[in-house]
Design a protein around this motif. Structure first.
Motif, PDB file in Angstrom:
ATOM      1  N   VAL A 169       0.854  -1.195   0.000  1.00  0.00           N
ATOM      2  CA  VAL A 169       0.000   0.000   0.000  1.00  0.00           C
ATOM      3  C   VAL A 169       0.881   1.233   0.000  1.00  0.00           C
ATOM      4  O   VAL A 169       2.005   1.231   0.521  1.00  0.00           O
ATOM      5  CB  VAL A 169      -0.944  -0.002   1.219  1.00  0.00           C
ATOM      6  N   ALA A 170       0.353   2.291  -0.595  1.00  0.00           N
ATOM      7  CA  ALA A 170       1.148   3.520  -0.725  1.00  0.00           C
ATOM      8  C   ALA A 170       1.295   4.247   0.595  1.00  0.00           C
ATOM      9  O   ALA A 170       2.355   4.803   0.900  1.00  0.00           O
ATOM     10  CB  ALA A 170       0.513   4.425  -1.779  1.00  0.00           C
ATOM     11  N   THR A 171       0.215   4.250   1.389  1.00  0.00           N
ATOM     12  CA  THR A 171       0.247   4.948   2.677  1.00  0.00           C
ATOM     13  C   THR A 171      -0.161   3.988   3.788  1.00  0.00           C
ATOM     14  O   THR A 171      -0.827   2.970   3.545  1.00  0.00           O
ATOM     15  CB  THR A 171      -0.712   6.148   2.667  1.00  0.00           C
ATOM     16  N   ALA A 172       0.210   4.315   4.990  1.00  0.00           N
ATOM     17  CA  ALA A 172      -0.083   3.441   6.126  1.00  0.00           C
ATOM     18  C   ALA A 172      -1.584   3.384   6.378  1.00  0.00           C
ATOM     19  O   ALA A 172      -2.238   4.431   6.469  1.00  0.00           O
ATOM     20  CB  ALA A 172       0.639   3.942   7.369  1.00  0.00           C
ATOM     21  N   PRO A 173      -2.168   2.184   6.488  1.00  0.00           N
ATOM     22  CA  PRO A 173      -3.609   2.086   6.785  1.00  0.00           C
ATOM     23  C   PRO A 173      -3.887   2.468   8.232  1.00  0.00           C
ATOM     24  O   PRO A 173      -3.015   2.373   9.101  1.00  0.00           O
ATOM     25  CB  PRO A 173      -3.914   0.606   6.526  1.00  0.00           C
ATOM     26  N   ALA A 174      -5.113   2.901   8.471  1.00  0.00           N
ATOM     27  CA  ALA A 174      -5.497   3.273   9.830  1.00  0.00           C
ATOM     28  C   ALA A 174      -5.847   2.065  10.676  1.00  0.00           C
ATOM     29  O   ALA A 174      -5.799   2.125  11.909  1.00  0.00           O
ATOM     30  CB  ALA A 174      -6.684   4.236   9.789  1.00  0.00           C
ATOM     31  N   VAL A 204       2.383  -2.755  16.755  1.00  0.00           N
ATOM     32  CA  VAL A 204       2.037  -1.408  16.316  1.00  0.00           C
ATOM     33  C   VAL A 204       0.520  -1.200  16.324  1.00  0.00           C
ATOM     34  O   VAL A 204       0.039  -0.157  15.861  1.00  0.00           O
ATOM     35  CB  VAL A 204       2.591  -1.129  14.897  1.00  0.00           C
ATOM     36  N   ASP A 205      -0.239  -2.163  16.851  1.00  0.00           N
ATOM     37  CA  ASP A 205      -1.683  -1.989  16.982  1.00  0.00           C
ATOM     38  C   ASP A 205      -2.006  -1.533  18.398  1.00  0.00           C
ATOM     39  O   ASP A 205      -1.191  -1.675  19.318  1.00  0.00           O
ATOM     40  CB  ASP A 205      -2.413  -3.290  16.667  1.00  0.00           C
ATOM     41  N   THR A 206      -3.207  -1.022  18.582  1.00  0.00           N
ATOM     42  CA  THR A 206      -3.603  -0.505  19.894  1.00  0.00           C
ATOM     43  C   THR A 206      -3.995  -1.611  20.866  1.00  0.00           C
ATOM     44  O   THR A 206      -4.134  -1.347  22.068  1.00  0.00           O
ATOM     45  CB  THR A 206      -4.791   0.456  19.743  1.00  0.00           C
ATOM     46  N   GLY A 207      -4.192  -2.855  20.373  1.00  0.00           N
ATOM     47  CA  GLY A 207      -4.578  -3.961  21.243  1.00  0.00           C
ATOM     48  C   GLY A 207      -6.055  -4.006  21.563  1.00  0.00           C
ATOM     49  O   GLY A 207      -6.491  -4.829  22.375  1.00  0.00           O
ATOM     50  N   THR A 217      -7.115  -1.125  15.432  1.00  0.00           N
ATOM     51  CA  THR A 217      -6.584   0.163  14.974  1.00  0.00           C
ATOM     52  C   THR A 217      -5.064   0.169  15.081  1.00  0.00           C
ATOM     53  O   THR A 217      -4.493  -0.375  16.044  1.00  0.00           O
ATOM     54  CB  THR A 217      -7.176   1.308  15.815  1.00  0.00           C
ATOM     55  N   LEU A 218      -4.414   0.792  14.097  1.00  0.00           N
ATOM     56  CA  LEU A 218      -2.953   0.893  14.093  1.00  0.00           C
ATOM     57  C   LEU A 218      -2.529   2.281  14.580  1.00  0.00           C
ATOM     58  O   LEU A 218      -3.273   3.267  14.455  1.00  0.00           O
ATOM     59  CB  LEU A 218      -2.407   0.650  12.679  1.00  0.00           C
ATOM     60  N   HIS A 219      -1.320   2.333  15.131  1.00  0.00           N
ATOM     61  CA  HIS A 219      -0.765   3.624  15.541  1.00  0.00           C
ATOM     62  C   HIS A 219      -0.505   4.483  14.305  1.00  0.00           C
ATOM     63  O   HIS A 219      -0.217   3.971  13.214  1.00  0.00           O
ATOM     64  CB  HIS A 219       0.533   3.429  16.320  1.00  0.00           C
ATOM     65  N   ALA A 220      -0.575   5.782  14.479  1.00  0.00           N
ATOM     66  CA  ALA A 220      -0.370   6.699  13.358  1.00  0.00           C
ATOM     67  C   ALA A 220       1.120   6.833  13.041  1.00  0.00           C
ATOM     68  O   ALA A 220       1.993   6.607  13.887  1.00  0.00           O
ATOM     69  CB  ALA A 220      -0.970   8.066  13.698  1.00  0.00           C
ATOM     70  N   GLY A 221       1.388   7.202  11.783  1.00  0.00           N
ATOM     71  CA  GLY A 221       2.756   7.495  11.372  1.00  0.00           C
ATOM     72  C   GLY A 221       3.651   6.286  11.237  1.00  0.00           C
ATOM     73  O   GLY A 221       4.861   6.389  11.513  1.00  0.00           O
ATOM     74  N   LEU A 222       3.128   5.171  10.807  1.00  0.00           N
ATOM     75  CA  LEU A 222       3.966   3.979  10.650  1.00  0.00           C
ATOM     76  C   LEU A 222       4.919   4.162   9.473  1.00  0.00           C
ATOM     77  O   LEU A 222       4.503   4.607   8.389  1.00  0.00           O
ATOM     78  CB  LEU A 222       3.096   2.743  10.419  1.00  0.00           C
ATOM     79  N   PRO A 223       6.191   3.819   9.653  1.00  0.00           N
ATOM     80  CA  PRO A 223       7.154   3.969   8.548  1.00  0.00           C
ATOM     81  C   PRO A 223       6.965   2.877   7.501  1.00  0.00           C
ATOM     82  O   PRO A 223       6.244   1.900   7.708  1.00  0.00           O
ATOM     83  CB  PRO A 223       8.505   3.835   9.262  1.00  0.00           C
ATOM     84  N   ASN A 224       7.656   3.067   6.370  1.00  0.00           N
ATOM     85  CA  ASN A 224       7.594   2.058   5.318  1.00  0.00           C
ATOM     86  C   ASN A 224       8.240   0.761   5.789  1.00  0.00           C
ATOM     87  O   ASN A 224       9.122   0.754   6.652  1.00  0.00           O
ATOM     88  CB  ASN A 224       8.294   2.565   4.056  1.00  0.00           C
TER      89      ASN A 224
END
Length: 689
Positions: A55-60, A87-90, A106-113
């Motif tokens: 994916v081009a951008t990190a999913p939410a 990297v998920d909220t649990g 839900t995933l944390h924001a700003g995940l790197p490639n």
């Protein structure tokens, strides 16, 4: 004539049994009412992002879709970065709506490639744990330190222990129900025989212990797989709130009622039939099974006279009714929590499964009781063997009808019979049943020979066997010596030597002599010996058959496997989310390897926006000389609908207003050219809603 009232204990038992049957019937009805039908054995049908997607951008968030309702907790979905950090909220998100079964986190924001790993675990509606893992990448794939788990849920030592407990539960239920049915339907006098009492009581203990073991092992079996979790009280509390936990607790309650049934059967009832003696018990059995008045009357003052205290018909009827309700309730605890409660037609499948289990128990459990009686009770009547032969025949008919229905329901097609593990196990089970029926036919032949034997010879053999058996017990207790004619002459009691070694030696000699005499009694009648050998062969095959059945109940049905296989080549569109697929290609020429990432937004009927990204083998943008797309709906003979996207940037093409007129499974053909002569077409089927 003065009527004699039943003994107080018998009256209380007779009055108690109908009330017990009513309570258990109410409990059974409540269980059926609480059972919610499901669609099939659970399977992962879709995910967002998809397995292997870039994916081009990190999913939410990450979402998972299943074919049926599953049980999941906050820790059921874990997302790990390339270094193995969560990297998920649990927090689990329940996104189910109507027939759509979807959960997410839900995933944390700003995940790197990089490449991320999704590991999930759940419990399907038929009580079996399922698990899996897949990867997706943001921007471009990268190296990852995370290793995808190879162990499946419900495996390992805990899975083996749970499987053993399942087998023991099935075996205990079979012998418990079959042994009691053999006594009530075939040989009432067996209620007073110690070997049969031990058989039934041990079966009850086995089923109870196995059920308790399954209950405490349920947490590690569906979770971590560590034995230490059996002490997790929070996990046990969670298990008790599930359908499987409720079924196991219900089984334990029903086993408490079964204990009362066994107590009455081997207490009041056994004393009653023992008071009748062999002839009286046999006459009482014939009185219910025949209409000939000569078989039911025994003179004006005989034991079959109305109101006689030795009449056991009322108590037998009460025990039979109470036992049927209790055993049916125990069988329902399997039907309500396993394959029968899921899939198509659960309202028919669950009663059919109960009848199937009851028929198996009556046949195979009765077979075990007959084997014990033939080995340990020389005086068993020929009529009892003939009665069991008829009961077994009816049980096999019920097995055939319910088995054919369940096979159709779980397979769905002939190809699943040979092409899936469930179908192959079912073929093995059918083969074992065929062999078992062949051996049973030999047993019926021996039974017929018993029936054709002269009555006086059979009676003499039985009497001699009984006297010899009594001589053995007298010799052990008082030192009596038999002269071989069934008459013993009393001698002085055998003194016990003061030397412990000598006393132990004499004890071993007496035990060996008793064993030899017991074997001689068993082998005195060649017809009975032949019947005993054939029944032993039946019992051995039945043990293997029960093991195969246990494995079959924990195997994914063939119908579901074929449905999953059919979905395997289709990317399912998530409502209101873009269809994202990755298509690797190789044109065969220099620098001809790479991949195309396709995104169709919103991925539904009507206008869509198409994006294409081409990546070379080193994950850099691939500026292709030409790329074309075509859409085809084979089911409606629509297409191909050609499309030439416009290049937006190096390695990126786009097209707007892509019209898909109908819903269905669309085939997307992407033609890639890497040089003037090197070209290839790759395709993928996607589901458009």
């Amino acid at each position: 004539m003065t009527a004699t009232a039943p003994a107080p204990s018998t009256a209380r038992a007779t009055a108690f049994l109908p009330r017990l049957a009513l309570v258990l019937a109410t409990l059974l009805a409540a269980l059926f009412t609480a059972a919610a039908p499901a669609t099939a054995h659970a399977a992962l049908t879709a995910s967002d992002p998809k397995d292997g997607a870039v994916v081009a951008t990190a999913p939410a968030q990450v979402t998972l879709s299943f074919s049926e309702q599953v049980a999941m907790g906050d820790d059921s979905i874990r997302v790990l970065d390339p270094q193995g950090k969560r990297v998920d909220t649990g927090e689990l998100r329940d996104m189910c709506s109507g027939n759509t079964i979807r959960y997410g986190t839900t995933l944390h924001a700003g995940l790197p490639n990089g490449t991320y790993t999704v590991a999930w675990q759940a419990v399907s509606a038929d009580s079996h744990p399922i698990s899996g893992a897949f990867t997706f990448s943001i921007g471009a794939p990268s190296a990852t330190d995370v290793t995808l788990p190879t162990a499946r849920a419900g495996g390992g030592p805990v899975g083996i222990a749970y499987g053993i407990a399942r087998y023991a539960a099935y075996a205990g239920f079979t012998v418990l129900v079959g042994g009691a049915a053999f006594i009530l339907l075939c040989w009432r006098r067996g209620a007073a025989e110690r070997p049969l009492q031990k058989l039934v009581v041990r079966a009850w203990v086995t089923l109870t212990v196995a059920t308790l073991a399954m209950l405490v092992l349920r947490t590690p079996y569906t979770g971590s797989g560590n034995f230490s979790d059996v002490f997790d009280l929070d996990g046990l509390r969670a298990v008790l709130q599930t359908k499987t936990g409720a079924s196991l607790v219900s089984r334990l309650l029903l086993l408490g009622a079964a204990a009362l049934f066994v107590a009455v059967l081997f207490g009041v009832y056994a004393r009653r039939v023992a008071g009748l003696g062999p002839d009286g018990a046999d006459r009482a059995e014939r009185a219910e099974g025949e209409t000939d008045g000569a078989d039911q009357a025994d003179g004006p003052n005989g034991p079959d006279e109305a109101g006689d205290p030795d009449d056991t018909s009322d108590l037998t009827f009460g025990l039979a009714m109470g036992g049927a309700v209790v055993s049916g309730g125990i069988a329902a605890t399997w039907a309500l929590s396993e394959h029968a409660s899921t899939g198509i037609q659960p309202g028919i499948a669950m009663p059919a499964d109960i009848l199937h289990l009851m028929a198996v128990a009556t046949w195979l459990g009765g077979l075990a009781a007959l084997l014990v009686a033939l080995r340990k009770v020389p005086g068993i009547e020929r009529a009892a063997v003939r009665r069991f032969s008829r009961v077994a025949f009816v049980s096999v008919l019920v097995l055939a009808v319910t088995g054919v229905y369940q096979s159709w329901r779980q397979l769905g097609s002939w190809s699943a019979l040979t092409g899936t593990e469930y179908g192959q196990l079912l073929l093995l089970k059918i083969g074992l049943v065929a062999v078992l029926l062949g051996v049973a036919y030999l047993s019926r032949t021996w039974t017929a020979r018993l029936a054709d034997a002269p009555a006086d010879a059979a009676t003499a053999a039985t009497a001699t066997a009984g006297n010899t058996s009594k001589d053995v017990s007298r010799e052990t207790a008082t030192g009596a010596v038999s002269d071989g004619t069934g008459v013993s002459r009393e001698t002085e009691p055998v003194p016990v030597p003061a030397d412990p070694e000598r006393a132990a030696q004499l004890a071993r000699q007496r035990a060996a002599r008793e064993s030899a005499l017991e074997k001689r009694v068993r082998d005195a009648d060649p017809d009975r010996a032949g019947l005993r050998r054939s029944v032993l062969a039946e019992a051995a095959i039945a043990v293997i058959l029960l093991a195969v059945t246990t494995v079959l109940t924990s195997t994914e049905p063939g119908r579901t496997v074929e449905q999953e296989t059919g979905r395997g080549s289709t990317a399912t569109a998530v409502p209101d989310r873009a269809v994202k697929i990755t298509l690797p290609f190789d044109t065969g020429g220099p620098h001809g390897k790479g991949s195309v990432r396709l995104e169709l937004d919103p991925g539904r009927v009507g206008a869509n926006t198409l994006h294409l990204w081409a990546d070379s083998a080193d994950d850099s943008p691939f500026d292709l000389p030409e790329i074309k797309v075509a859409f085809t709906l084979p089911a409606k003979d629509i297409g191909p609908l050609p499309l030439v996207p416009e290049q937006a940037s190096p390695g990126h093409w786009t097209a707007s207003g892509v019209q898909l007129p109908l819903a269905g499974e669309w085939r997307i053909d992407v033609t890639v050219r890497t040089s003037d002569i090197d070209q290839t077409t790759i395709q993928k089927t996607v589901k458009i809603g």
